[in-house]
Design a protein around this motif. Structure first.
Motif, PDB file in Angstrom:
ATOM      1  N   LYS A 150     -16.305  38.247   0.862  1.00 27.36           N
ATOM      2  CA  LYS A 150     -16.736  37.458   2.013  1.00 27.36           C
ATOM      3  C   LYS A 150     -16.047  36.094   2.074  1.00 27.36           C
ATOM      4  N   VAL A 151     -15.133  35.847   1.141  1.00 27.33           N
ATOM      5  CA  VAL A 151     -14.473  34.522   1.173  1.00 27.33           C
ATOM      6  C   VAL A 151     -13.578  34.371   2.396  1.00 27.33           C
ATOM      7  N   GLY A 152     -13.064  35.467   2.862  1.00 25.92           N
ATOM      8  CA  GLY A 152     -12.177  35.392   4.032  1.00 25.92           C
ATOM      9  C   GLY A 152     -12.909  35.690   5.319  1.00 25.92           C
ATOM     10  N   LEU A 180      -9.978  44.734   1.947  1.00 28.24           N
ATOM     11  CA  LEU A 180      -9.905  43.457   2.653  1.00 28.24           C
ATOM     12  C   LEU A 180      -8.491  42.923   2.779  1.00 28.24           C
ATOM     13  N   GLY A 181      -7.553  43.530   2.057  1.00 25.38           N
ATOM     14  CA  GLY A 181      -6.180  43.025   2.068  1.00 25.38           C
ATOM     15  C   GLY A 181      -5.651  42.713   3.463  1.00 25.38           C
ATOM     16  N   PRO A 182      -5.673  43.670   4.373  1.00 25.13           N
ATOM     17  CA  PRO A 182      -5.093  43.398   5.695  1.00 25.13           C
ATOM     18  C   PRO A 182      -5.841  42.322   6.487  1.00 25.13           C
ATOM     19  N   ILE A 183      -7.183  42.371   6.427  1.00 28.82           N
ATOM     20  CA  ILE A 183      -7.933  41.429   7.282  1.00 28.82           C
ATOM     21  C   ILE A 183      -7.937  40.017   6.693  1.00 28.82           C
ATOM     22  N   PHE A 184      -7.743  39.914   5.381  1.00 25.06           N
ATOM     23  CA  PHE A 184      -7.669  38.589   4.758  1.00 25.06           C
ATOM     24  C   PHE A 184      -6.262  37.997   4.853  1.00 25.06           C
ATOM     25  N   THR A 198      -0.582  29.020   4.812  1.00 24.94           N
ATOM     26  CA  THR A 198      -1.988  28.682   5.030  1.00 24.94           C
ATOM     27  C   THR A 198      -2.852  29.410   4.013  1.00 24.94           C
ATOM     28  N   PHE A 199      -4.160  29.234   4.085  1.00 24.81           N
ATOM     29  CA  PHE A 199      -5.060  29.820   3.090  1.00 24.81           C
ATOM     30  C   PHE A 199      -5.892  30.945   3.675  1.00 24.81           C
ATOM     31  N   VAL A 200      -6.425  31.790   2.802  1.00 25.60           N
ATOM     32  CA  VAL A 200      -7.235  32.932   3.262  1.00 25.60           C
ATOM     33  C   VAL A 200      -8.545  32.467   3.912  1.00 25.60           C
ATOM     34  N   PRO A 201      -9.400  31.703   3.192  1.00 24.97           N
ATOM     35  CA  PRO A 201     -10.633  31.278   3.859  1.00 24.97           C
ATOM     36  C   PRO A 201     -10.306  30.335   5.025  1.00 24.97           C
TER      37      PRO A 201
END
Lengths: 438, 398
Positions: free
Chosen positions: A311-313, A231-235, A44-47
């Motif tokens: 903020k993309v994710g 943001l690595g983990p949350i994205f 799947t994708f990040v955003p």
């Protein structure tokens, strides 16, 4: 914090960094072991990612953009892109896609050197980027697995209407959840989802505190280059997990301690020295020369105090939180609210707010060739932001993972000119300010 | 009344094609007080709604090779296609002042972001984003799009002061269905007898739909068909090809002539796709808003900017080649057109599975050099006539 030896300044590691490294390594190990363990894998994708929902079904997410950017950072993307172009993929299109296709052609070995398993499902979360749709159509040619399409309406006016939300929720109920039920043989468990959403919301509070810490002078974080790590983990695969929550608690404590000590951000070159410029950055970073790019800022004493790429994710600093009391609705709001799903006027308004809230000296746009979702319209954004704020804007061009489009000398030259412009503005602004005081 | 001649029809179509200042729209508006016109970008918007709201839908397809881009280039990086910069150029130069609003359909990131740019550059004019459904479930997509149509109808009615009632929309749908039938006849006529209607003529007749009232365009197409059928143009020994990839930014007219001169009869294409977007009539007995939504979801043509869960990629292209008895496919995409260029490898794979020859090149709307394309298309045409489908597929030429 581990201090670097004189020979190796890159050894600066906070506990959160070590923790994140371990988390990502274990995630890729789990992915690699999926064929043996029987874990189901969803690409799947990040955003617009639905990590909590996927984890509630016990599936392991794999995010092709993350793999592509990792390939960029590891200097592998150039060969992958060349392999895809040899196969007929146009030189004009997104290099994330070509990097992924090329990686697949060369054995689908992931960033940690372990084999990436094929997907059991392609979850096409279509949020803010048309290329995502084509990307998974291309992958669908490679894998004999189903695709679940989640169409997320665009927010041209920066407003989520009840109709948009209901449409996304219906797709979750009628398309995505049934696809996950078929994949796993498990029934949808809303309690399990809600537990994960509660973990997400708590981690999001900590993340927002970390990003907000850049209001301090000096800022204890870099919200663009450093922000990528934060943001690595949350994205990726850790929203809605205990590890994710612990990571963001740890990170917040470190950042708050740095702010209390009056320290700047940790960078690969060591802790930042004097903070000379506070910037807001629009657009994704370049990954192939990430460290070199960051160093250009570090050397000038430039700190990024807010960025749109972070903020993309998910856009958490405007108040959104995943909400266990309305699980599917809040997932819908999350998907709808990702940065590139917002109309240009909303994007300009957000950057304008960042410039004021974070007391920035100026803003910089890194326009990447690969990403029209970000890039189309950025030159107008530049003009509009300068008009509204009177602050100087800079414009540089590079690419995500195509090393051919990173011209270090050109970018450095532009940055130096930009910083000179900021200096000049300051010199001219000072007498005016003094006059005003008098 | 004497039937118009082929020459006069083509001349009129070419005048409209060159009418970048929208003089025809100004004349239409001046003919009655209070008239309003709404511009729209490719590929598809529900023009029926605009018409039912009492306004003239006006198709914009960039400036082609007719304008010099001065201000437009300042708004877009070098790696973004040409059509948004020429559209901005025309807007800033006042050439689109006859338009009271603009519609931007959800076809790609560039046109999507252009909608926001338009709102910022022209804040006193209506600019609406038309979100087209991409859902994996058709019924959900129909529900979503019906609501979107109702929202758009409300916005358009607010501007024109004419409510879009079910009756008004049904009447507009009937007019557009008649137009689509005429355009379909034009397509079939060309496929059957391409020597009687050269591609640049057919193209101009189609493009006239952008600036004419729908009923007038239907008559215009019918008149052209009658005149072309009566012509005694000789059949040439040319290959039959399908051209695909040119659904948004349009190739220069000279490029179309070049392809034909190089020995290719274009028997199917995706230029000016809007009037040909829905296969068959929209009116099917559903209430009109529902019918319009269902027609898009269930009978919209296959094109790169649409997600189609039920079809295998490229099947439509192979079917088109077979239906039109074509001998090869020419991929003709605008430079930096993400949808077309990302789609192309999948279409190539489908053609190769089916053993259909193909070749590829890119263009921009203001391209001025055609010799390389002429040589490439000529070689392709010669090769498929000499060796047919047994020839290995051609390499894509950058």
């Amino acid at each position: 914090m581990t201090q670097p030896s004189p020979q190796d300044r890159s050894a600066v590691k906070d506990e959160s960094m070590l923790r994140q490294k371990q988390m990502l390594a274990s995630h890729f190990s789990r992915l690699a072991a999926a064929p043996e363990s029987g874990d189901k894998v969803v690409y799947t994708f990040v955003p617009g990612n639905l990590t909590e929902l996927l984890l509630s079904f016990g599936v392991v997410p794999n995010l092709p953009e993350i793999n592509a950017l990792q390939s960029g950072m590891r200097k592998l993307s150039g060969d992958f892109i060349a392999a895809a172009e040899r196969e007929g993929h146009s030189e004009d299109v997104c290099t994330y896609v070509k990097c992924d296709v090329g990686m697949l052609r060369q054995g689908n070995v992931g960033p940690t050197g372990a084999l990436l398993p094929p997907p059991g499902l392609l979850l096409l979360s279509y949020t803010g980027c048309f290329t995502f749709m084509k990307w998974f159509e291309l992958l669908q040619q490679e894998y004999s697995c189903p695709v679940a399409m989640l169409h997320v309406p665009y927010q041209p006016e920066g407003v989520i209407t009840p109709e948009m939300r209901e449409y996304v929720v219906r797709q979750l109920k009628e398309v995505v959840i049934p696809a996950l039920e078929r994949l796993t043989g498990r029934a949808y468990d809303e309690d399990a989802l809600c537990q994960r959403l509660a973990l997400s919301a708590a981690a999001e509070d900590d993340l927002v505190a970390v990003l907000g810490s850049a209001r301090h002078r000096p800022s204890p974080i870099d919200a663009y280059f450093g922000g990528v790590y934060y943001l690595g983990p949350i994205f990726s695969a850790f929203r809605g997990t205990d590890e994710g929550l612990a990571y963001y608690r740890c990170l917040r404590e470190e950042v708050e301690a740095r702010a209390a000590r009056g320290e700047g951000p940790v960078t690969p070159e060591g802790t930042m020295g004097e903070e000379r410029y506070r910037l807001v950055v629009e657009g994704p970073p370049n990954w192939t020369h990430f460290r070199e790019f960051w160093k250009m800022f570090h050397d000038e004493g430039a700190v990024v105090v807010a960025s749109t790429y972070s903020k993309v994710g998910g856009l958490y600093d405007t108040g959104f939180r995943h909400d266990p009391s309305r699980p599917l609705e809040s997932l819908a709001d999350y998907c709808l609210g990702c940065y590139t799903n917002l109309g240009l006027p909303s994007r300009v308004a957000l950057i304008e707010r960042y410039l004021r809230d974070f007391s920035a000296d100026g803003f910089l746009i890194n326009s990447v060739k690969s990403c029209n979702s970000f890039s189309a319209g950025q030159l107008l954004m530049l003009r509009e932001l300068e008009r509204r704020t009177g602050l100087a804007g800079g414009f540089i061009e590079s690419d995500l993972v195509d090393p051919r489009y990173f011209s270090a000398a050109n970018i450095k030259n532009r940055l130096e000119s930009y910083f000179q412009m900021l200096d000049q503005k300051r010199r001219h602004a000072r007498p005016a300010a003094l006059e005003a005081c008098a | 009344m004497t039937a118009p001649t082929l020459e006069s029809l083509v001349a009129r179509a070419e005048t409209l094609f060159r009418d970048l200042d929208l003089a025809a729209v100004r004349r239409w508006k001046d003919a009655a007080p209070g008239r309003k016109a709404i511009g729209h970008m490719p590929i598809y918007v529900p023009r029926e709604l605009v018409h039912a709201a009492g306004m003239l839908p006006v198709g914009l397809m960039g400036g082609g090779d007719q304008i010099e881009i001065i201000r437009g280039d300042a708004y877009f990086q070098s790696y973004i296609c040409q059509i948004p910069r020429s559209t901005i150029e025309m807007g800033l130069a006042g050439r689109l002042d006859a338009l009271d609003g603009m519609l931007f359909p959800a076809i790609c990131d560039v046109i999507r972001n252009l909608s926001g740019m338009w709102r910022m550059l022209f804040p006193d004019r209506l600019a609406l984003y038309v979100d087209l459904p991409q859902a994996g479930c058709p019924e959900l997509a129909v529900d979503f799009y019906e609501r979107e149509l109702l929202r758009l109808a409300g916005e358009l009615s607010s501007l024109s002061g004419v409510p879009v009632t079910d009756e008004a929309l049904a009447a507009s749908i009937a007019l557009y269905d008649a137009n689509a039938a005429a355009v379909r006849d034009l397509d079939l006529f060309r496929a059957a007898t391409p020597w009687k209607s050269p591609i640049h003529e057919t193209y101009l007749v189609l493009r006239a739909a952008n600036l004419m009232e729908v009923g007038e365009h239907t008559r215009f197409v019918r008149d052209y068909l009658a005149a072309a059928a009566a012509s005694d143009r000789p059949e040439l020994d040319q290959s039959r090809v399908v051209v695909t990839g040119a659904f948004c930014e349009q190739p220069p007219l000279e490029l179309l002539r070049t392809l034909e001169r190089a020995g290719c009869y274009i028997v199917a294409d995706d230029f000016v796709l809007g009037p040909r977007f829905i296969r068959g009539p929209v009116a099917t007995g559903d209430p009109p808003f529902r019918a319009l939504a269902r027609a898009y979801v269930e009978r919209g043509v296959s094109t790169a900017s649409r997600y189609e869960p039920s079809r295998k990629k490229g099947d439509w292209l192979v079917e088109t080649v077979r239906e039109r008895a074509a001998e090869g496919v020419v991929f003709c995409a605008a430079s930096f057109c993400d949808p077309a260029l990302l789609e192309q490898p999948m279409l190539v794979a489908a053609l190769e599975r089916a053993g259909i020859p193909h070749t590829a090149f890119k263009y921009s709307e203001n391209l001025g050099q055609f010799q390389v394309i002429r040589e490439q298309a000529g070689t392709f045409s010669d090769s498929i006539r000499l060796w047919g489908a047994e020839l290995p597929p051609q390499e894509a030429v950058p």
